[in-house]
Design an enzyme around this catalytic site. Structure first.
Site, PDB file in Angstrom:
ATOM      1  N   GLN A  41      78.712 -84.373  89.927  1.00 38.77           N
ATOM      2  CA  GLN A  41      79.668 -84.127  88.854  1.00 38.77           C
ATOM      3  C   GLN A  41      80.794 -85.354  88.986  1.00 38.77           C
ATOM      4  OE1 GLN A  41      79.273 -82.304  86.343  1.00 38.77           O
ATOM      5  NE2 GLN A  41      77.331 -81.445  87.226  1.00 38.77           N
ATOM      6  N   ARG A  50      81.886 -93.895  80.120  1.00 44.43           N
ATOM      7  CA  ARG A  50      81.185 -92.409  79.590  1.00 44.43           C
ATOM      8  C   ARG A  50      82.391 -91.785  79.348  1.00 44.43           C
ATOM      9  NH1 ARG A  50      80.956 -87.413  82.557  1.00 44.43           N
ATOM     10  NH2 ARG A  50      79.203 -86.254  82.097  1.00 44.43           N
ATOM     11  N   GLY A  74      75.123 -78.085  78.268  1.00 47.81           N
ATOM     12  CA  GLY A  74      74.928 -78.485  79.675  1.00 47.81           C
ATOM     13  C   GLY A  74      76.532 -78.646  80.043  1.00 47.81           C
ATOM     14  N   GLU A  96      75.762 -73.462  80.779  1.00 48.55           N
ATOM     15  CA  GLU A  96      75.359 -74.360  82.127  1.00 48.55           C
ATOM     16  C   GLU A  96      74.359 -73.243  82.735  1.00 48.55           C
ATOM     17  OE1 GLU A  96      74.845 -76.857  85.178  1.00 48.55           O
ATOM     18  OE2 GLU A  96      75.915 -77.339  83.183  1.00 48.55           O
ATOM     19  N   GLU A 125      67.577 -72.395  75.960  1.00 46.74           N
ATOM     20  CA  GLU A 125      66.694 -71.611  75.159  1.00 46.74           C
ATOM     21  C   GLU A 125      66.678 -70.134  75.380  1.00 46.74           C
ATOM     22  OE1 GLU A 125      65.294 -75.847  75.650  1.00 46.74           O
ATOM     23  OE2 GLU A 125      66.258 -74.413  77.053  1.00 46.74           O
ATOM     24  N   GLU A 139      76.438 -84.407  76.641  1.00 48.04           N
ATOM     25  CA  GLU A 139      76.202 -85.538  77.408  1.00 48.04           C
ATOM     26  C   GLU A 139      74.745 -85.639  78.005  1.00 48.04           C
ATOM     27  OE1 GLU A 139      74.950 -87.747  79.492  1.00 48.04           O
ATOM     28  OE2 GLU A 139      76.489 -87.693  81.105  1.00 48.04           O
ATOM     29  N   GLU A 148      64.274 -87.698  81.890  1.00 52.24           N
ATOM     30  CA  GLU A 148      64.734 -86.239  82.337  1.00 52.24           C
ATOM     31  C   GLU A 148      64.608 -85.348  81.063  1.00 52.24           C
ATOM     32  OE1 GLU A 148      68.788 -86.116  83.924  1.00 52.24           O
ATOM     33  OE2 GLU A 148      68.259 -87.661  85.275  1.00 52.24           O
TER      34      GLU A 148
END
Length: 379
Positions: A41, A50, A74, A96, A125, A139, A148
């Site tokens: 992180q 970013r 996320g 998360e 989901e 992000e 990914e």
């Protein structure tokens, strides 16, 4: 590597909406666990390009956040959720998949926002929210944008939870390719040649010392090393002067309308002209940019761009993807190339990509040049 992210699309395969059946446990072990470490992180939070892009997109477009509901897909450390709350959001759902959610809760509480930001641990989901949201922020970008397969979960969140009038942060994305020169092409070839020389020495030594002939394994070992050294794209921070030809957009996405099917296979053709006299064409460099524009019915007051192009000072943690030829091609200003490009998800790992380039040259000198085709693995 590329974002603090919840499920990147693997679980979509479990209900038939994604690219095939994926084991959740294996997917977590291979992918999500990386994002549960603070050191990872920190790397992303230290990326000023970013961070500035997201911070400015929120703080300079508060009309999208004041009194609104926000879903952060996320959330990772929770930084985007915190900024959304500071911009005036009424409620922020920060989802998360990993234990990083525990750190995010601590950070939210330490900043006095626990009444606004609700951190939810779980895959996008599987999560159920009590209401639809006005904004989805995430992000989600991986190397070369789509590595990914993280955008799948953003699409899932959008289709389930975004109001018809809602906005996406970011709202648009593009992928670029351009011809480059690079000394890495010789380095990779030297490494491959050295590895094969070592192998043949190993074969001789094993035969002479232990009486076992292992030469039957030479072919699979060669294939393995060719893939690693000669057929796998590289992460690199290109310098602007390494781009020797015109850059082309190979994919544009509207995050409000894009589907998983739109990104399973990217197929296009583009032209590029060499801009440098007497140079060596070593392969292609690829990068992406994303934009925060809102939507036509509710545009951003200030449009913000996040670019990972070689021209960006100090670069980003995404860098660029470099697709190197086995040998450089001598070319010069005014030479043109017609390039076909196909990219799809790897058959044995939906989070990785495979790309194939086909290239035909039209040299200004009129000298004939053999066209080529090469496949790469984006791992």
């Amino acid at each position: 590597m590329g974002s603090s992210y919840v499920n990147g699309g693997g679980e979509r395969g479990l209900d038939g909406a994604g690219p095939g059946s994926v084991d959740k446990g294996v997917d977590y072990a291979n992918y999500f666990c990386t994002y549960s470490f603070l050191y990872h992180q920190k790397e992303m939070l230290s990326d000023r390009v970013r961070m500035d892009a997201y911070y400015n997109s929120i703080s300079q477009n508060k009309h999208h956040f004041i009194g609104k509901t926000v879903l952060d897909v996320g959330t990772g450390s929770g930084i985007l959720a915190i900024w959304s709350a500071q911009a005036g959001a009424r409620k922020v759902y920060a989802v998360e998949a990993t234990k990083m959610s525990e750190h995010a809760r601590l950070l939210v509480k330490a900043n006095g926002l626990e009444d606004i930001v609700e951190v939810i641990e779980g895959s996008m989901e599987d999560v159920t929210l009590p209401e639809k949201v006005d904004v989805i922020i995430s992000e989600w970008m991986g190397y070369f944008l789509l590595r990914e397969s993280m955008f799948d979960s953003v699409i899932c969140a959008r289709d389930r939870w975004l109001k018809p009038t809602g906005v996406m942060y970011p709202s648009h994305a593009r992928i670029w390719l351009a011809p480059i020169k690079s000394h890495l092409i010789d380095q990779k070839r030297d490494h491959y040649d050295g590895t094969m020389e070592e192998w043949h020495g190993f074969i001789d030594d094993t035969r002479n010392s232990y009486g076992v002939d292992m030469s039957i394994l030479t072919e699979p070992f060669t294939d393995e090393q060719k893939k690693y050294y000669l057929q796998t794209s590289l992460w690199n921070n290109l310098r602007p002067e390494q781009v020797i030809g015109t850059a082309s957009i190979i994919k544009e996405m509207d995050c409000l309308t894009a589907t998983v099917e739109d990104i399973l296979v990217i197929k296009t053709q583009f032209f590029s002209s060499i801009l440098e006299e007497d140079t060596k064409f070593s392969g292609f460099g690829g990068w992406f940019d994303v934009h925060f524009r809102g939507r036509s019915e509710s545009p951003a007051t200030t449009e913000i761009e996040l670019s990972t192009a070689p021209s960006i000072e100090n670069g980003t943690h995404w860098g660029q993807q470099v697709f190197l030829l086995n040998s450089p091609i001598r070319c010069s200003k005014g030479d043109n190339m017609n390039v076909s490009f196909v990219m799809n998800r790897a058959k044995d790992n939906h989070r990785l990509l495979e790309a194939e380039f086909g290239c035909e040259f039209k040299l200004a000198s009129g000298q004939p040049l053999q066209p080529f085709r090469k496949k790469f693995f984006i791992e």
